[in-house]
Design a protein around this motif. Sequence first.
Motif, short mmCIF file in Angstrom:
data_model
loop_
_atom_site.label_atom_id
_atom_site.label_comp_id
_atom_site.label_asym_id
_atom_site.label_seq_id
_atom_site.Cartn_x
_atom_site.Cartn_y
_atom_site.Cartn_z
N VAL A 31 16.21 11.33 52.32
CA VAL A 31 17.05 9.92 51.75
C VAL A 31 16.14 8.71 51.76
CG1 VAL A 31 18.92 8.46 52.21
CG2 VAL A 31 18.93 11.03 52.57
N VAL A 32 15.23 8.76 52.91
CA VAL A 32 14.33 7.52 52.91
C VAL A 32 12.91 7.98 53.03
CG1 VAL A 32 13.80 5.29 54.32
CG2 VAL A 32 16.29 6.13 54.20
N MET A 33 12.20 7.09 52.21
CA MET A 33 10.55 7.52 52.16
C MET A 33 9.83 6.15 52.85
SD MET A 33 10.03 10.31 50.41
CE MET A 33 10.99 11.21 48.94
N ILE A 34 9.07 6.29 54.00
CA ILE A 34 8.37 5.21 54.43
C ILE A 34 6.99 5.23 53.61
CG2 ILE A 34 7.31 4.37 56.53
CD1 ILE A 34 9.66 5.45 58.15
N GLY A 35 6.52 4.44 52.93
CA GLY A 35 5.47 4.41 52.00
C GLY A 35 4.31 3.71 52.90
N ALA A 36 3.38 3.50 52.03
CA ALA A 36 2.06 2.67 52.73
C ALA A 36 2.24 1.60 53.34
CB ALA A 36 1.12 2.34 51.36
N ASN A 37 3.41 0.77 53.13
CA ASN A 37 3.35 -0.42 54.00
C ASN A 37 3.91 -0.33 55.11
OD1 ASN A 37 2.58 -1.94 51.92
ND2 ASN A 37 4.55 -2.37 50.74
N GLY A 38 4.33 1.09 55.52
CA GLY A 38 4.75 1.56 56.85
C GLY A 38 6.32 1.16 56.93
N LEU A 39 6.63 0.78 58.31
CA LEU A 39 8.12 0.61 58.87
C LEU A 39 8.35 -1.02 58.56
CD1 LEU A 39 10.66 1.86 59.80
CD2 LEU A 39 9.69 1.45 62.04
N THR A 40 8.89 -1.24 57.30
CA THR A 40 9.15 -2.59 57.05
C THR A 40 10.62 -2.96 57.58
OG1 THR A 40 9.75 -2.19 54.74
CG2 THR A 40 7.56 -2.55 55.23
N PRO A 41 11.06 -4.33 57.62
CA PRO A 41 12.35 -4.31 57.53
C PRO A 41 13.46 -3.95 56.77
CG PRO A 41 11.37 -6.40 58.11
CD PRO A 41 10.25 -5.24 57.54
N ALA A 42 12.93 -3.61 55.30
CA ALA A 42 13.49 -3.21 54.39
C ALA A 42 13.98 -1.60 54.45
CB ALA A 42 13.06 -3.56 52.93
N VAL A 43 12.97 -0.91 55.05
CA VAL A 43 12.94 0.27 55.31
C VAL A 43 14.00 0.79 56.48
CG1 VAL A 43 11.61 2.34 56.18
CG2 VAL A 43 10.67 1.00 54.09
#
Length: 109
Positions: A31-43
Amino acid sequence: MSDTLINPVQPKLNTAQKKFLKGIAHGLKPVVMIGANGLTPAVSEAVEEALSHHELLKVKMAEDDREIRQAMIEALTRQTGAQVLQSIGKIVVLFRVNIDSELAAELPK
């Protein structure tokens, strides 16, 4: 989102409950993908919202480094109060029970 525990009281799952939940999670898509920016507040916010709606969800991480993935998983569990049900490769299955849900009622005793 702060790094504090939102829902600290989660029941300890027994083996039958874990097996039941893993069976349900097997058919889920991330449901959620953590991309290249890592664990951001938005994620973190997206994971929190998904847990509120679904209780059981898969999160996929793009990070190749196992230690960094583990650190992200630990941060997510601290921030959301969720439990790690299973972690295989770049996929983690998180669970946070909602006492009023149908899933909570279906959990084996």
